[in-house]
Design a protein around this motif. Sequence first.
Motif, PDB file in Angstrom:
ATOM      1  N   LEU A 177       0.804  -1.217   0.000  1.00  0.00           N
ATOM      2  CA  LEU A 177       0.000   0.000   0.000  1.00  0.00           C
ATOM      3  C   LEU A 177       0.836   1.265   0.000  1.00  0.00           C
ATOM      4  CD1 LEU A 177      -2.815  -0.914   2.576  1.00  0.00           C
ATOM      5  CD2 LEU A 177      -2.743  -1.319   0.108  1.00  0.00           C
ATOM      6  N   ALA A 178       2.074   1.189   0.496  1.00  0.00           N
ATOM      7  CA  ALA A 178       2.900   2.391   0.604  1.00  0.00           C
ATOM      8  C   ALA A 178       4.352   1.986   0.830  1.00  0.00           C
ATOM      9  CB  ALA A 178       2.419   3.276   1.754  1.00  0.00           C
ATOM     10  N   ALA A 179       5.258   2.956   0.640  1.00  0.00           N
ATOM     11  CA  ALA A 179       6.683   2.708   0.845  1.00  0.00           C
ATOM     12  C   ALA A 179       7.349   3.990   1.315  1.00  0.00           C
ATOM     13  CB  ALA A 179       7.334   2.204  -0.438  1.00  0.00           C
ATOM     14  N   ILE A 180       8.430   3.828   2.081  1.00  0.00           N
ATOM     15  CA  ILE A 180       9.167   4.978   2.610  1.00  0.00           C
ATOM     16  C   ILE A 180      10.648   4.808   2.298  1.00  0.00           C
ATOM     17  CG2 ILE A 180       9.686   6.396   4.623  1.00  0.00           C
ATOM     18  CD1 ILE A 180       7.178   5.279   5.952  1.00  0.00           C
ATOM     19  N   ASN A 181      11.231   5.823   1.693  1.00  0.00           N
ATOM     20  CA  ASN A 181      12.629   5.842   1.293  1.00  0.00           C
ATOM     21  C   ASN A 181      13.378   6.843   2.166  1.00  0.00           C
ATOM     22  OD1 ASN A 181      15.095   6.403  -0.011  1.00  0.00           O
ATOM     23  ND2 ASN A 181      14.095   7.515  -1.686  1.00  0.00           N
ATOM     24  N   VAL A 275       6.286  10.162   9.519  1.00  0.00           N
ATOM     25  CA  VAL A 275       5.864   8.807   9.187  1.00  0.00           C
ATOM     26  C   VAL A 275       4.472   8.516   9.739  1.00  0.00           C
ATOM     27  CG1 VAL A 275       6.404   6.363   9.521  1.00  0.00           C
ATOM     28  CG2 VAL A 275       8.231   7.977   8.958  1.00  0.00           C
ATOM     29  N   ASP A 276       4.184   8.998  10.949  1.00  0.00           N
ATOM     30  CA  ASP A 276       2.847   8.820  11.504  1.00  0.00           C
ATOM     31  C   ASP A 276       1.791   9.394  10.557  1.00  0.00           C
ATOM     32  OD1 ASP A 276       3.325   7.468  13.905  1.00  0.00           O
ATOM     33  OD2 ASP A 276       3.660   9.320  15.034  1.00  0.00           O
ATOM     34  N   ARG A 277       2.028  10.608  10.116  1.00  0.00           N
ATOM     35  CA  ARG A 277       1.064  11.253   9.212  1.00  0.00           C
ATOM     36  C   ARG A 277       0.926  10.494   7.904  1.00  0.00           C
ATOM     37  NH1 ARG A 277       2.226  13.248   4.369  1.00  0.00           N
ATOM     38  NH2 ARG A 277       4.076  14.260   5.208  1.00  0.00           N
ATOM     39  N   PHE A 278       2.057  10.078   7.342  1.00  0.00           N
ATOM     40  CA  PHE A 278       2.042   9.345   6.069  1.00  0.00           C
ATOM     41  C   PHE A 278       1.292   8.020   6.207  1.00  0.00           C
ATOM     42  CE2 PHE A 278       4.083   6.278   3.152  1.00  0.00           C
ATOM     43  CZ  PHE A 278       3.826   6.895   1.931  1.00  0.00           C
ATOM     44  N   LEU A 279       1.551   7.292   7.293  1.00  0.00           N
ATOM     45  CA  LEU A 279       0.874   6.012   7.493  1.00  0.00           C
ATOM     46  C   LEU A 279      -0.622   6.206   7.680  1.00  0.00           C
ATOM     47  CD1 LEU A 279       3.423   4.201   9.854  1.00  0.00           C
ATOM     48  CD2 LEU A 279       3.136   3.915   7.379  1.00  0.00           C
ATOM     49  N   ASP A 280      -0.994   7.227   8.426  1.00  0.00           N
ATOM     50  CA  ASP A 280      -2.417   7.501   8.629  1.00  0.00           C
ATOM     51  C   ASP A 280      -3.133   7.780   7.306  1.00  0.00           C
ATOM     52  OD1 ASP A 280      -2.151   7.201  11.357  1.00  0.00           O
ATOM     53  OD2 ASP A 280      -2.078   9.347  11.794  1.00  0.00           O
ATOM     54  N   GLU A 281      -2.403   8.396   6.379  1.00  0.00           N
ATOM     55  CA  GLU A 281      -3.010   8.789   5.102  1.00  0.00           C
ATOM     56  C   GLU A 281      -3.057   7.663   4.081  1.00  0.00           C
ATOM     57  OE1 GLU A 281      -0.711  12.100   3.797  1.00  0.00           O
ATOM     58  OE2 GLU A 281      -1.649  13.518   5.200  1.00  0.00           O
ATOM     59  N   HIS A 282      -2.313   6.567   4.333  1.00  0.00           N
ATOM     60  CA  HIS A 282      -2.166   5.545   3.297  1.00  0.00           C
ATOM     61  C   HIS A 282      -2.511   4.139   3.787  1.00  0.00           C
ATOM     62  CE1 HIS A 282      -0.617   8.256   0.243  1.00  0.00           C
ATOM     63  NE2 HIS A 282       0.115   8.823   1.194  1.00  0.00           N
ATOM     64  N   PHE A 284      -2.808   2.836   6.930  1.00  0.00           N
ATOM     65  CA  PHE A 284      -2.275   2.302   8.189  1.00  0.00           C
ATOM     66  C   PHE A 284      -2.591   3.296   9.302  1.00  0.00           C
ATOM     67  CE2 PHE A 284       0.585   0.946   4.743  1.00  0.00           C
ATOM     68  CZ  PHE A 284       0.437  -0.429   4.828  1.00  0.00           C
ATOM     69  N   ASP A 285      -3.857   3.531   9.553  1.00  0.00           N
ATOM     70  CA  ASP A 285      -4.245   4.587  10.485  1.00  0.00           C
ATOM     71  C   ASP A 285      -4.104   4.140  11.932  1.00  0.00           C
ATOM     72  OD1 ASP A 285      -6.514   3.060  11.129  1.00  0.00           O
ATOM     73  OD2 ASP A 285      -7.741   4.079   9.645  1.00  0.00           O
ATOM     74  N   ALA A 286      -4.491   5.020  12.835  1.00  0.00           N
ATOM     75  CA  ALA A 286      -4.278   4.789  14.261  1.00  0.00           C
ATOM     76  C   ALA A 286      -5.003   3.557  14.777  1.00  0.00           C
ATOM     77  CB  ALA A 286      -4.738   6.014  15.054  1.00  0.00           C
ATOM     78  N   ASN A 287      -6.002   3.078  14.061  1.00  0.00           N
ATOM     79  CA  ASN A 287      -6.707   1.876  14.500  1.00  0.00           C
ATOM     80  C   ASN A 287      -5.831   0.637  14.479  1.00  0.00           C
ATOM     81  OD1 ASN A 287      -9.146   3.221  14.917  1.00  0.00           O
ATOM     82  ND2 ASN A 287      -9.720   3.016  12.757  1.00  0.00           N
ATOM     83  N   ASN A 288      -4.698   0.732  13.736  1.00  0.00           N
ATOM     84  CA  ASN A 288      -3.766  -0.397  13.682  1.00  0.00           C
ATOM     85  C   ASN A 288      -2.857  -0.461  14.906  1.00  0.00           C
ATOM     86  OD1 ASN A 288      -4.526  -1.386  11.103  1.00  0.00           O
ATOM     87  ND2 ASN A 288      -3.395   0.298  10.153  1.00  0.00           N
ATOM     88  N   LYS A 289      -2.770   0.624  15.655  1.00  0.00           N
ATOM     89  CA  LYS A 289      -1.771   0.707  16.719  1.00  0.00           C
ATOM     90  C   LYS A 289      -2.072  -0.297  17.828  1.00  0.00           C
ATOM     91  CE  LYS A 289      -0.780   5.590  15.954  1.00  0.00           C
ATOM     92  NZ  LYS A 289      -0.800   6.935  16.545  1.00  0.00           N
ATOM     93  N   LYS A 290      -1.015  -0.917  18.319  1.00  0.00           N
ATOM     94  CA  LYS A 290      -1.126  -1.867  19.430  1.00  0.00           C
ATOM     95  C   LYS A 290      -0.248  -1.374  20.581  1.00  0.00           C
ATOM     96  CE  LYS A 290      -3.494  -4.565  16.710  1.00  0.00           C
ATOM     97  NZ  LYS A 290      -4.928  -4.778  16.858  1.00  0.00           N
ATOM     98  N   THR A 291      -0.668  -1.650  21.776  1.00  0.00           N
ATOM     99  CA  THR A 291       0.124  -1.276  22.945  1.00  0.00           C
ATOM    100  C   THR A 291       1.038  -2.431  23.324  1.00  0.00           C
ATOM    101  OG1 THR A 291      -1.654   0.126  23.767  1.00  0.00           O
ATOM    102  CG2 THR A 291       0.018  -0.545  25.338  1.00  0.00           C
ATOM    103  N   GLN A 292       2.317  -2.119  23.464  1.00  0.00           N
ATOM    104  CA  GLN A 292       3.289  -3.140  23.862  1.00  0.00           C
ATOM    105  C   GLN A 292       3.545  -3.051  25.353  1.00  0.00           C
ATOM    106  OE1 GLN A 292       5.159  -5.591  21.804  1.00  0.00           O
ATOM    107  NE2 GLN A 292       3.154  -5.227  20.892  1.00  0.00           N
TER     108      GLN A 292
END
Length: 292
Positions: A177-181, A275-282, A284-292
């Motif tokens: 879905l997305a990539a970061i360089n 990266v947070d903003r980019f993931l949210d837009e593509h 991988f939004d905050a609903n994916n976040k898990k607490t470790q």
Amino acid sequence: MSSSAMAQESNTNATAPIAMAADLFESVVNIDVSVKDLLGRQVTGKVVLTQFKPNGDGPFPMMILNHGRSGTNRDQPARFRYTAQARYFVKRGFAVFVPTRIGYGELGTTPDPEDSGSCRNKNYAPSAEAASTEVIAVLDYAKQLPYVDPKKVLIVGQSVGGYTTVATAAKNPPGVLAAINFAGGAGGDPDTHPGEPCEAYKLEQMYAKFGTTSKVPMLWVYTENDLYFAPKYSQAWFNAFTKAGGIAEFQLMPAFEKNGHSLFAKGIKLWTPLVDRFLDEHGFDANNKKTQ
């Protein structure tokens, strides 16, 4: 990327035992892959794959993290981990896979499939093909794991790993879905020709080629004081990529420490908002976040 920078990122070496990150459920497997080198010779070796995951059964979106390259000390580290960076992505809910590619680490092979030739006679295409072939092999393996969502894939890379990431994204693997360089490129040396990569115009041609096929949205992150790839080159590569049809945004960060090339390794707090903003837009939004 220098061997010292790689050691900082991995916090490991070829002889000391590696303490596994239990909180990240760290595990290691080997994957057999065949590629071709600069001379067209077949090279078969093992990709050593470090795996991290959130707690639980998933399915989790997956992320592949591609390492850089030392021109002089490819057997260090013994295995790439990027533990601090992996921890950030695991907290975002990703299962993280860090391949140590053929020609690197304690299982490194000769010939080196990512050798691109001398500084005045570069051929950057074979290294991109070899490295991206290995990344896709990792992707195919990971998609079969029960805790991975094969339809939600992110690819990230640093330095030569960033170049590898763009090359892989240009093949449009299903599920990506997305990539970061981060600071992607090749042929740099901060000691002998700071900021001036070998035959940079050939890299510009490669990025243009990638742009003609790539359909994956990308984030490109560079710095003002990258001693491997000066901004005039990273901007030219980005322009060539997007002019050819590639989808990307370019973020030139302020100077970081003595060499901005180390931003991914040492400046996590600076790049995570981007990266947070980019993931949210593509996808991988905050609903994916898990607490470790």
